[in-house]
Design an enzyme around this catalytic site. Structure first.
Site, PDB file in Angstrom:
ATOM      1  CG  LEU A  61      -1.316  -1.950   1.352  1.00 30.61           C
ATOM      2  CD1 LEU A  61      -1.832  -1.850   2.641  1.00 30.61           C
ATOM      3  CD2 LEU A  61      -3.168  -0.520   0.227  1.00 30.61           C
ATOM      4  N   PRO A  62       0.717   2.293  -0.714  1.00 33.61           N
ATOM      5  CG  PRO A  62      -0.623   3.646  -2.028  1.00 33.61           C
ATOM      6  CD  PRO A  62      -1.072   2.680  -0.755  1.00 33.61           C
ATOM      7  CB  THR A  96       7.449   1.958   1.546  1.00 31.92           C
ATOM      8  OG1 THR A  96       8.714   1.043   0.460  1.00 31.92           O
ATOM      9  CG2 THR A  96       8.896   3.284   2.398  1.00 31.92           C
ATOM     10  CE  LYS A 172      12.451   1.109  -0.622  1.00 31.78           C
ATOM     11  NZ  LYS A 172      11.011   0.763  -1.178  1.00 31.78           N
ATOM     12  CE  LYS A 247       5.898   6.630   0.962  1.00 30.26           C
ATOM     13  NZ  LYS A 247       5.328   4.793  -0.024  1.00 30.26           N
TER      14      LYS A 247
END
Length: 298
Positions: A61-62, A96, A172, A247
């Site tokens: 998911l974003p 992320t 990450k 983001k």
């Protein structure tokens, strides 16, 4: 990712898929049905339906709010216990997001005793997802690695166990913070050299055999004609969107503040991405479009 997973799972397995993009899911179901091999595909009515009775649930998911919302739907009311072969459900979140939000969701899964939760954000983009060559950064207990790794390897070529839950996301975000800075610096260096009269190909070759070499200079060079097939060669379309880079940079800055880690370049880099995204000929394009934002020769 789902296509690679479906193709490598045995025909005795079922893959239930859900996305808010109904057309994408319908197309996926039709394409896999036409192949006639791998796991059976069923289209779920919602996220809860996809997770019900599952041994393993994978979410991608974003943003943090989306992950929290989806797990809110999945966990309440509690999922049924009718999982024949493995009552110890596994949740793999490849989103992320910030480590704090991930730990919050993990805590909700574990305290309600509805399974085990690990974070496994990936690197490799759309190209890596399609080719099945993604790298996953895994945050999980040592005891779960042997169970999680084979699943991720169906969608990628490398799994790096970074530590306990949340560590995959920390790894990450550290990587993507560096990527965000390197991308701007590469665009600046290429623009500078070209304005001094250097040939873009010569300059890029020099950088890539010298100490300035980095992924944005070698693989995703922002100047058209330097790297065949790069986003710069197609008007910066496709690739890793500037909004996603912004983001991830924001999440890295947030996580750094929570950890008490000093960042000298983070806020300034975010200002650059914010401004570029507002520019009409940069908006919605690959993050290497920063070269265009700087006024680079095209």
């Amino acid at each position: 990712m789902a296509r690679n997973l479906q193709a490598k799972l045995p025909s005795s397995d079922t893959l239930r898929v859900f996305d808010i993009n109904a057309k994408s899911i319908e197309r996926f179901a039709n394409e896999t049905k036409a192949l006639g091999s791998g796991a059976a595909v069923k289209v779920a009515a919602n996220a809860r339906d996809a997770a019900e009775d599952s041994e393993t649930t994978i979410t991608v998911l974003p943003e943090p709010s989306h992950v929290k919302n989806v797990f809110g739907q999945i966990l309440k009311p509690p999922l049924s216990e009718n999982v024949v072969s493995n009552p110890d459900r596994l949740f793999i979140d490849c989103s992320t997001i910030d480590p704090s939000s991930s730990k919050e969701v993990a805590n909700a899964v574990h305290t309600t005793q509805q399974g085990r939760f690990v974070d496994a954000p990936m690197s490799g983009g759309v190209v890596g997802a399609t080719a099945g060559t993604l790298t996953f950064m895994l945050g999980s207990s040592d005891s779960l690695v042997s169970r999680v790794e084979p699943i991720l390897m169906m969608m990628g070529k490398r799994v790096v166990h970074c530590g306990g839950q949340g560590a995959g996301l920390s790894g990450k975000l550290a990587n993507n913070y560096l990527l965000a800075i390197n991308n701007i610096a590469t665009a600046e260096a290429m623009n500078l050299g070209i304005k001094w009269g250097l040939d873009p190909q010569v300059l890029a070759s020099l950088i890539n055999i010298s100490t300035g070499k980095c992924w944005p200079s070698e693989v995703n060079n922002p100047v058209k004609g330097v790297v065949e097939g790069s986003p710069a060669s197609r008007d910066y379309k496709g690739g890793f969107g500037i909004s996603l880079m912004k983001k991830d940079l924001g999440l890295a800055i947030q996580a750094a503040n929570e950890a008490g880690a000093k960042l000298e370049l983070g806020d300034r880099a975010k200002e650059v991405y914010d401004a570029a995204e507002q520019q009409e000929d940069c908006k919605g394009r690959d993050f290497s479009v920063i070269y265009r934002y700087l006024g680079g020769t095209e």
